[in-house]
Write an enzyme that holds these catalytic residues in place. Structure first.
Site, PDB file in Angstrom:
ATOM      1  N   CYS A   2     -10.064   1.960   4.741  1.00  0.00           N
ATOM      2  CA  CYS A   2     -11.193   2.465   3.965  1.00  0.00           C
ATOM      3  C   CYS A   2     -11.467   3.884   4.412  1.00  0.00           C
ATOM      4  O   CYS A   2     -10.955   4.331   5.434  1.00  0.00           O
ATOM      5  CB  CYS A   2     -12.430   1.620   4.224  1.00  0.00           C
ATOM      6  SG  CYS A   2     -12.141  -0.130   3.992  1.00  0.00           S
ATOM      7  N   ARG A  27      -7.356   6.489   0.847  1.00  0.00           N
ATOM      8  CA  ARG A  27      -7.403   5.494   1.921  1.00  0.00           C
ATOM      9  C   ARG A  27      -7.742   4.094   1.405  1.00  0.00           C
ATOM     10  O   ARG A  27      -7.617   3.114   2.138  1.00  0.00           O
ATOM     11  CB  ARG A  27      -8.444   5.904   2.965  1.00  0.00           C
ATOM     12  CG  ARG A  27      -8.125   7.197   3.669  1.00  0.00           C
ATOM     13  CD  ARG A  27      -9.211   7.523   4.660  1.00  0.00           C
ATOM     14  NE  ARG A  27      -9.271   6.533   5.722  1.00  0.00           N
ATOM     15  CZ  ARG A  27      -8.602   6.598   6.855  1.00  0.00           C
ATOM     16  NH1 ARG A  27      -7.814   7.620   7.071  1.00  0.00           N
ATOM     17  NH2 ARG A  27      -8.720   5.669   7.770  1.00  0.00           N
ATOM     18  N   TRP A  74     -10.934  -0.566   0.674  1.00  0.00           N
ATOM     19  CA  TRP A  74      -9.694  -1.299   0.387  1.00  0.00           C
ATOM     20  C   TRP A  74      -9.897  -2.661   1.021  1.00  0.00           C
ATOM     21  O   TRP A  74      -9.955  -2.783   2.245  1.00  0.00           O
ATOM     22  CB  TRP A  74      -8.517  -0.570   1.012  1.00  0.00           C
ATOM     23  CG  TRP A  74      -7.184  -1.132   0.637  1.00  0.00           C
ATOM     24  CD1 TRP A  74      -6.506  -0.933  -0.522  1.00  0.00           C
ATOM     25  CD2 TRP A  74      -6.338  -1.961   1.440  1.00  0.00           C
ATOM     26  NE1 TRP A  74      -5.296  -1.586  -0.485  1.00  0.00           N
ATOM     27  CE2 TRP A  74      -5.159  -2.228   0.700  1.00  0.00           C
ATOM     28  CE3 TRP A  74      -6.453  -2.519   2.721  1.00  0.00           C
ATOM     29  CZ2 TRP A  74      -4.132  -3.010   1.184  1.00  0.00           C
ATOM     30  CZ3 TRP A  74      -5.424  -3.300   3.201  1.00  0.00           C
ATOM     31  CH2 TRP A  74      -4.267  -3.542   2.434  1.00  0.00           C
ATOM     32  N   ASN A  98     -15.049   1.032   8.484  1.00  0.00           N
ATOM     33  CA  ASN A  98     -13.604   0.987   8.230  1.00  0.00           C
ATOM     34  C   ASN A  98     -12.984   0.147   9.334  1.00  0.00           C
ATOM     35  O   ASN A  98     -13.263   0.377  10.513  1.00  0.00           O
ATOM     36  CB  ASN A  98     -13.044   2.425   8.269  1.00  0.00           C
ATOM     37  CG  ASN A  98     -11.531   2.458   8.271  1.00  0.00           C
ATOM     38  OD1 ASN A  98     -10.882   1.584   7.717  1.00  0.00           O
ATOM     39  ND2 ASN A  98     -10.968   3.471   8.917  1.00  0.00           N
ATOM     40  N   GLY A  99     -12.149  -0.844   8.984  1.00  0.00           N
ATOM     41  CA  GLY A  99     -11.496  -1.657  10.015  1.00  0.00           C
ATOM     42  C   GLY A  99     -11.726  -3.138   9.768  1.00  0.00           C
ATOM     43  O   GLY A  99     -12.097  -3.552   8.663  1.00  0.00           O
ATOM     44  N   GLU A 482      15.151   3.648   1.460  1.00  0.00           N
ATOM     45  CA  GLU A 482      14.009   4.472   1.091  1.00  0.00           C
ATOM     46  C   GLU A 482      13.920   4.648  -0.427  1.00  0.00           C
ATOM     47  O   GLU A 482      12.825   4.598  -1.008  1.00  0.00           O
ATOM     48  CB  GLU A 482      14.111   5.833   1.809  1.00  0.00           C
ATOM     49  CG  GLU A 482      13.040   6.853   1.446  1.00  0.00           C
ATOM     50  CD  GLU A 482      11.616   6.414   1.725  1.00  0.00           C
ATOM     51  OE1 GLU A 482      11.399   5.361   2.365  1.00  0.00           O
ATOM     52  OE2 GLU A 482      10.695   7.117   1.267  1.00  0.00           O
ATOM     53  N   LYS A 486      10.682   3.498  -2.573  1.00  0.00           N
ATOM     54  CA  LYS A 486       9.919   4.394  -3.458  1.00  0.00           C
ATOM     55  C   LYS A 486       9.779   3.778  -4.843  1.00  0.00           C
ATOM     56  O   LYS A 486       8.707   3.783  -5.420  1.00  0.00           O
ATOM     57  CB  LYS A 486      10.599   5.758  -3.594  1.00  0.00           C
ATOM     58  CG  LYS A 486      10.476   6.722  -2.450  1.00  0.00           C
ATOM     59  CD  LYS A 486       9.099   7.320  -2.241  1.00  0.00           C
ATOM     60  CE  LYS A 486       8.250   6.477  -1.339  1.00  0.00           C
ATOM     61  NZ  LYS A 486       8.447   6.560   0.073  1.00  0.00           N
ATOM     62  N   GLU A 489       7.398   0.649  -4.820  1.00  0.00           N
ATOM     63  CA  GLU A 489       5.967   0.815  -4.574  1.00  0.00           C
ATOM     64  C   GLU A 489       5.240   1.533  -5.697  1.00  0.00           C
ATOM     65  O   GLU A 489       4.072   1.263  -5.927  1.00  0.00           O
ATOM     66  CB  GLU A 489       5.632   1.405  -3.196  1.00  0.00           C
ATOM     67  CG  GLU A 489       6.179   2.709  -2.835  1.00  0.00           C
ATOM     68  CD  GLU A 489       5.826   3.132  -1.409  1.00  0.00           C
ATOM     69  OE1 GLU A 489       4.974   2.539  -0.760  1.00  0.00           O
ATOM     70  OE2 GLU A 489       6.431   4.118  -0.965  1.00  0.00           O
ATOM     71  N   HIS A 505      28.574  -9.590   0.522  1.00  0.00           N
ATOM     72  CA  HIS A 505      28.090 -10.741   1.286  1.00  0.00           C
ATOM     73  C   HIS A 505      26.858 -11.373   0.638  1.00  0.00           C
ATOM     74  O   HIS A 505      26.080 -12.039   1.325  1.00  0.00           O
ATOM     75  CB  HIS A 505      27.800 -10.311   2.723  1.00  0.00           C
ATOM     76  CG  HIS A 505      29.023  -9.780   3.408  1.00  0.00           C
ATOM     77  ND1 HIS A 505      29.983 -10.604   3.947  1.00  0.00           N
ATOM     78  CD2 HIS A 505      29.467  -8.514   3.579  1.00  0.00           C
ATOM     79  CE1 HIS A 505      30.963  -9.858   4.451  1.00  0.00           C
ATOM     80  NE2 HIS A 505      30.677  -8.596   4.235  1.00  0.00           N
ATOM     81  N   LYS A 604      -2.968   4.235   1.954  1.00  0.00           N
ATOM     82  CA  LYS A 604      -2.226   5.306   2.592  1.00  0.00           C
ATOM     83  C   LYS A 604      -2.042   5.042   4.077  1.00  0.00           C
ATOM     84  O   LYS A 604      -1.003   5.302   4.650  1.00  0.00           O
ATOM     85  CB  LYS A 604      -2.950   6.629   2.366  1.00  0.00           C
ATOM     86  CG  LYS A 604      -2.229   7.854   2.927  1.00  0.00           C
ATOM     87  CD  LYS A 604      -0.932   8.096   2.185  1.00  0.00           C
ATOM     88  CE  LYS A 604      -0.103   9.195   2.806  1.00  0.00           C
ATOM     89  NZ  LYS A 604       1.291   9.145   2.335  1.00  0.00           N
TER      90      LYS A 604
HETATM   91  O1  M6R Z   1       1.401   6.698   8.388  1.00  0.00           O
HETATM   92  P1  M6R Z   1       2.707   5.989   8.692  1.00  0.00           P
HETATM   93  O2  M6R Z   1       3.883   6.887   8.524  1.00  0.00           O
HETATM   94  O3  M6R Z   1       2.713   5.290  10.001  1.00  0.00           O
HETATM   95  O4  M6R Z   1       2.799   4.876   7.561  1.00  0.00           O
HETATM   96  C1  M6R Z   1       3.839   3.951   7.573  1.00  0.00           C
HETATM   97  C2  M6R Z   1       3.919   3.210   6.254  1.00  0.00           C
HETATM   98  O5  M6R Z   1       2.736   2.515   6.010  1.00  0.00           O
HETATM   99  C3  M6R Z   1       4.207   4.157   5.079  1.00  0.00           C
HETATM  100  O6  M6R Z   1       5.368   4.905   5.276  1.00  0.00           O
HETATM  101  C4  M6R Z   1       4.350   3.348   3.779  1.00  0.00           C
HETATM  102  O7  M6R Z   1       5.501   2.555   3.806  1.00  0.00           O
HETATM  103  C5  M6R Z   1       4.350   4.268   2.570  1.00  0.00           C
HETATM  104  N1  M6R Z   1       3.604   3.676   1.510  1.00  0.00           N
HETATM  105  C6  M6R Z   1       5.714   4.589   2.080  1.00  0.00           C
HETATM  106  O8  M6R Z   1       5.708   5.367   0.916  1.00  0.00           O
END
Ligand code: M6R
Length: 609
Positions: A2, A27, A74, A98-99, A482, A486, A489, A505, A604
């Site tokens: 949050c 956030r 969130w 937050n937390g 990666e 991308k 997500e 496999h 984020k």
């Molecule tokens: O802030 P961080 O790099 O530690 O975050 C790690 C992951 O949460 C972050 O890379 C996440 O997978 C992203 N949504 C990827 O686009």
């Protein structure tokens, strides 16, 4: 998860809070709220959904007050709803949080027996009632906060205000980020610096257990016994404009296009061309210590984990050290055989990812040196590490990480060069050769960015497919992972990344005409093997989208469409391919009409496990 914001000063707090929340919305964005203190009364306005809903409510029913707190949520405990949105109230006080409060159920029972009635499903509400119960027994807000900290287990950043102490906000943290700063118009607090930059560049990052008292004219940071603490003021040189979209349709596209600059910034001042060496003053490790390190551990989550995997291939080839790469949530709960003198590298854009932080603390506890590769200056990870390489990407607002990934790989390149030179595996001349390659990368990334119209055409052809397979080998196996991450997500398409050699496999069973296969195929020593994999895919009628080198005619024969990136040394290919795959995922998501900056269910910064 949050975002929290607070202001106490001479101006109307509403615009400060709303503008601040806009910058924190990345956030979390399932509900939002603000509370203002005015004339001995607190007004609370909250709304489910995106911030714009709150904005409209506030416009229809404006509230005054020069002391206020705000929150963008969130959900962790309780559905996203107006009732569960923050601020939460108890008697004369309100707070934002937050937390996660891990022991909220036992605290809730205790407070219910004291007569408190709970109106939300959140863990946060226990903090409000806890503070109120201490204040009822004669504590000031600050004393109540200190007393409540003893009761609370979990992670939190909290900001509270109350009717009986006008012109004061009390804030504290444990395990969640919190930053304060002030200017002539008043004092500010927030979950990170992004919303503060328009007000001040001089900020203080609070430490766990600090309690800060904000008034219009000062900020005091208090320790466990109420003693005043001196905390370092940090000057943030991020441009406030850097947090804006700067003409792009959204932050993700802007951040993809910022990558040439990220490479320039991450390299700036960090090498000596004459000696062919990298210069990393914040590494806090001597040449002897680097040589003595028996093993390198890299721990991270998500995209940062993928850059860690790139680091493994890079280090094993360039500096001949054994490298173990782990996901934060796995490392922290097993019995890793990490030893004193091992080098532990934590990689994180935010520097606040709970699992990566916990892993780094565990490594430290076992005697390893902790080096972090972090983007956010002053983040918890940066502060707790022995050494740091900041990635200098500026704020990354889009939830999908792009430029941070590039910054992380650049930091790994610098580290590989540094260790290679220190261990005398690389001569000065070789060092200069690598530096020439590193400094040529921004121009090469620009060339990939110019391929956007071609990549967009591929997106137009395949965006309605339901499944994608991504293949890569060697240092580009993590790039396949990666690329798939991308896509999934931001477009919500099922996508899997695989090491190309692993296809037989299992995953080949999925391959048919409805499964586009995206392959990363540089002209390296594994090229022929990758081409063979593509033949197998073609034999099953799957459309093949290949990313290869300029001038590679052969690839054309085994792929339906080829994107040609500049030919570079194999170890330097990951960033170039990653940029191409970012653009592919981006355009697919846009064509599907999705909000690319704020994908569903994601946040984020994942500050709880
Ligand atoms: O802030 P961080 O790099 O530690 O975050 C790690 C992951 O949460 C972050 O890379 C996440 O997978 C992203 N949504 C990827 O686009």
């Amino acid at each position: 998860m949050c975002g929290i914001i607070g202001y106490v000063g001479e101006e109307n707090a509403t615009p400060v809070l709303i503008e601040g929340l806009k910058r924190l919305e990345y956030r979390g964005y399932d509900s939002a709220g603000i509370a203002l203190l005015h004339g001995g009364e607190i007004s609370v306005t909250r709304s489910a959904g995106k911030l714009v809903n709150l904005e409209q409510l506030v416009e229809r029913n404006p509230q005054n007050g020069s002391t206020g707190i705000g929150h963008t949520r969130w959900a962790t405990h309780g559905r996203p709803s107006e009732q569960n949105a923050h601020p939460h109230r108890s008697g004369n006080l309100v707070l934002v949080h937050n937390g996660i409060i891990e022991n909220f159920i036992s605290l809730k029972h205790r407070l219910e027996t004291e007569g408190y009635r709970f109106v939300s499903e959140t863990d946060t509400e226990v903090i409000a009632h806890l503070l109120e119960s201490y204040m009822k027994n004669g504590c000031s807000l600050q004393e109540a906060m200190r007393a409540a900290e003893v009761d609370l287990h979990g992670s939190y950043a909290v900001a509270a205000l109350c009717v009986t102490e006008p012109d004061v906000i009390v804030t504290t943290r444990s395990g969640c980020p919190l930053v304060v700063g002030r200017n002539e118009q008043g004092s500010f607090l927030a979950s990170d610096v992004t919303p503060l930059l328009v007000h001040t560049r001089e900020v203080v990052f609070l430490e766990d257990g600090d309690i800060a008292l904000l008034t219009p004219s000062q900020i005091s940071v208090l320790g466990a016994n109420g003693e005043e603490l001196t905390r370092e003021t940090v000057t943030i040189d991020w441009d406030a404009e850097a947090a804006e979209k700067g003409g792009y349709d959204n932050f993700m596209l802007k951040e993809i296009h910022e990558q040439p600059q990220v490479i320039v910034d991450t390299l700036r001042g960090r090498y000596n061309y004459e000696t062919g060496e990298a210069d990393l003053p914040d590494l806090a490790m001597t040449a002897e210590e680097l040589i003595a390190a028996r093993r390198i551990w890299i721990v991270a989550c998500g995209t940062s984990w993928h850059s860690g995997l790139v680091g493994k291939y890079l280090f094993e080839e360039m500096i001949r050290k054994p490298v173990q790469v782990d996901i934060g949530s796995e490392f922290r709960y097993r019995e890793p055989m990490i030893q004193k003198d091992d080098l532990f590298i934590a990689i994180s854009q935010s520097g606040e990812t709970a699992d990566t932080l916990a892993a780094a603390r565990e490594a430290k506890r076992r005697g390893a040196r902790v080096l972090s590769i972090v983007n956010v200056v002053g983040s918890t990870m940066a502060r707790e590490s022995d050494g740091i390489i900041y990635t200098r990407c500026g704020p990354e607002i889009s939830v999908a990480s792009t430029k941070a990934f590039t910054g992380q790989i650049m930091a790994l390149y610098l580290l590989a060069l540094h260790v290679g030179r220190v261990r005398e595996l690389l001569s000065a001349e070789e060092g200069r050769w690598w530096l020439d390659q590193y400094t040529a990368l921004p121009g090469r990334v620009e060339s990939v960015l110019k391929l956007e119209p071609e990549i967009k055409k591929i997106a137009e052809k395949y965006y309605s497919k339901s499944n994608f397979l991504y293949l890569g080998r060697g240092i580009n196996y993590p790039i396949a992972l990666e690329g798939a991450l991308k896509l999934k997500e931001i477009s919500y398409i099922h996508a899997e990344g695989y090491a190309a050699g692993e296809m037989k496999h299992g995953p080949i069973a999925l391959v048919d005409e409805n499964m586009p296969v995206v392959v990363v195929a540089p002209r390296d020593r594994l090229y022929e093997k990758t081409v063979n994999n593509l033949m197998e895919v073609r034999a099953r009628s799957a459309p093949v989208i290949a990313f290869g080198f300029e001038g590679d005619e052969e690839l054309q024969r085994v792929a339906d469409v080829v994107i040609h990136i500049p030919a570079v040394h194999p170890l330097l290919t990951p960033i170039l391919f990653a940029v191409g795959l970012q653009l592919l995922a981006y355009h697919v998501a846009v064509l599907r009409g999705l909000d690319v900056d704020r994908p569903r269910n994601l946040a984020k910064s994942v500050t709880v496990e």
